[in-house]
Design a protein around this motif. Sequence first.
Motif, mmCIF file in Angstrom:
data_model
loop_
_atom_site.group_PDB
_atom_site.id
_atom_site.type_symbol
_atom_site.label_atom_id
_atom_site.label_comp_id
_atom_site.label_asym_id
_atom_site.label_seq_id
_atom_site.Cartn_x
_atom_site.Cartn_y
_atom_site.Cartn_z
ATOM 1 N N ARG A 1 0.831 -1.204 0.000
ATOM 2 C CA ARG A 1 0.000 0.000 0.000
ATOM 3 C C ARG A 1 0.869 1.259 0.000
ATOM 4 N N ALA A 2 1.939 1.260 0.809
ATOM 5 C CA ALA A 2 2.841 2.414 0.865
ATOM 6 C C ALA A 2 3.501 2.659 -0.484
ATOM 7 N N MET A 3 3.954 1.570 -1.128
ATOM 8 C CA MET A 3 4.566 1.699 -2.455
ATOM 9 C C MET A 3 3.562 2.239 -3.470
ATOM 10 N N GLY A 4 2.296 1.799 -3.347
ATOM 11 C CA GLY A 4 1.255 2.267 -4.259
ATOM 12 C C GLY A 4 0.990 3.755 -4.106
ATOM 13 N N MET B 1 -2.583 6.235 -12.550
ATOM 14 C CA MET B 1 -2.460 6.441 -11.115
ATOM 15 C C MET B 1 -3.314 5.448 -10.331
ATOM 16 N N VAL B 2 -4.500 5.148 -10.855
ATOM 17 C CA VAL B 2 -5.384 4.195 -10.183
ATOM 18 C C VAL B 2 -4.711 2.830 -10.098
ATOM 19 N N GLY B 3 -3.966 2.472 -11.143
ATOM 20 C CA GLY B 3 -3.265 1.195 -11.168
ATOM 21 C C GLY B 3 -2.275 1.054 -10.030
ATOM 22 N N GLN B 4 -1.678 2.161 -9.592
ATOM 23 C CA GLN B 4 -0.733 2.104 -8.486
ATOM 24 C C GLN B 4 -1.419 1.640 -7.200
ATOM 25 N N LEU B 5 -2.618 2.138 -6.955
ATOM 26 C CA LEU B 5 -3.359 1.729 -5.756
ATOM 27 C C LEU B 5 -3.786 0.266 -5.855
ATOM 28 N N LEU C 1 -2.527 1.671 -17.005
ATOM 29 C CA LEU C 1 -2.967 1.277 -15.665
ATOM 30 C C LEU C 1 -2.235 0.025 -15.189
ATOM 31 N N PHE C 2 -2.157 -0.988 -16.051
ATOM 32 C CA PHE C 2 -1.509 -2.240 -15.649
ATOM 33 C C PHE C 2 0.014 -2.144 -15.699
ATOM 34 N N SER C 3 0.548 -1.444 -16.715
ATOM 35 C CA SER C 3 2.006 -1.392 -16.852
ATOM 36 C C SER C 3 2.651 -0.487 -15.804
ATOM 37 N N LEU C 4 1.902 0.486 -15.282
ATOM 38 C CA LEU C 4 2.393 1.277 -14.159
ATOM 39 C C LEU C 4 1.955 0.683 -12.828
ATOM 40 N N GLY C 5 0.794 0.029 -12.826
ATOM 41 C CA GLY C 5 0.269 -0.554 -11.593
ATOM 42 C C GLY C 5 1.137 -1.664 -11.036
ATOM 43 N N MET C 6 2.006 -2.239 -11.876
ATOM 44 C CA MET C 6 2.881 -3.307 -11.391
ATOM 45 C C MET C 6 4.023 -2.772 -10.530
ATOM 46 N N GLN C 7 4.244 -1.449 -10.516
ATOM 47 C CA GLN C 7 5.420 -0.901 -9.838
ATOM 48 C C GLN C 7 5.465 -1.198 -8.335
ATOM 49 N N PRO C 8 4.352 -1.068 -7.574
ATOM 50 C CA PRO C 8 4.421 -1.448 -6.158
ATOM 51 C C PRO C 8 4.759 -2.922 -5.969
ATOM 52 N N ILE C 9 4.300 -3.765 -6.896
ATOM 53 C CA ILE C 9 4.600 -5.202 -6.823
ATOM 54 C C ILE C 9 6.076 -5.435 -7.105
ATOM 55 N N GLU C 10 6.586 -4.785 -8.139
ATOM 56 C CA GLU C 10 7.996 -4.931 -8.507
ATOM 57 C C GLU C 10 8.906 -4.457 -7.384
#
Length: 289
Positions: free
Chosen positions: A12-15, A152-156, A202-211
């Motif tokens: 969540r913090a990374m997101g 940005m939504v993808g990050q959350l 959304l998906f290609s940026l949303g993976m950043q907290p996971i990575e």
Amino acid sequence: ALLSKGIRVRGRAMGINGLWGNFGIASSPLVAGIFTYAMGWENTLLAFGVLGVLLGIVCLAIPFHIGREDLQRGTSVAGRQAVTLFLILCAAMVFSGLMYRGYTIILPTFFETKLAGLGTLLSSVLGDARAASESDTLMATLITCGVYLIGMVGQLIGGRAADRRDLRWAYFTFFACALPFLVSLLFVEGPLMIPLAGFFVLFSLGMQPIENSLVAMLTPPQWRSVSYGVKFTLVFGAGALAVYFVSFAKGSHGLDGVILLLCAFLAMVLTMIAVLLLASRGASVRHQH
């Protein structure tokens, strides 16, 4: 590194961190344009430089302490297996960096070319007599900003997935979901391209907290800053090469050639993550609830 060690709800913090970073990326063309129009580029540069220094001083003045060990330990692998998985992850991040820089370079031009005429339509509605090319450029910039706002939504979403799912499978899933939206840009015409590009981002940026969570889970706390340094060197170093790859693809095969190139980078990312999954079969890499 600070977030990865000092906050228990790491995903969540990374997101949230990524959300504000993407907000800066999405809003910078618009904000810079407004301030430059009002103050000139020299004063704009000076104002944001001073603001950055002041925010840095505020951060230094806030008392806090981060321990040597992670607050979020979770379940992961260790020893040689962790090193092997981190190296495979590094290979995935190289291709991810190529893809990221590639689409950030090409998206404004892509929209300006593929949606030529929307800017002229906007000018006629607003009664603005600007040149058609100027209007199309403005419209492409606004659409690109909108696409990044969707990202940005993808990050959350990615942050929640990082805290609730096995990080390896969440990482694979986000890139796999991004692929069909990227491929669809080769076949779809008109305004429908905007939401399709938005979901891809959304998906290609949303993976950043996971990575970023994966990097944390595969590296010891005492090497965390170095591991993130390696990650961003690879991502942005490879991304710099994307300028030449994109230029060659566009010159040889046009914008569709660039999209195909990005699809190839994304396919390589998925291949590397599949190798990572095979190399860690039977293991679990996830955060503690």
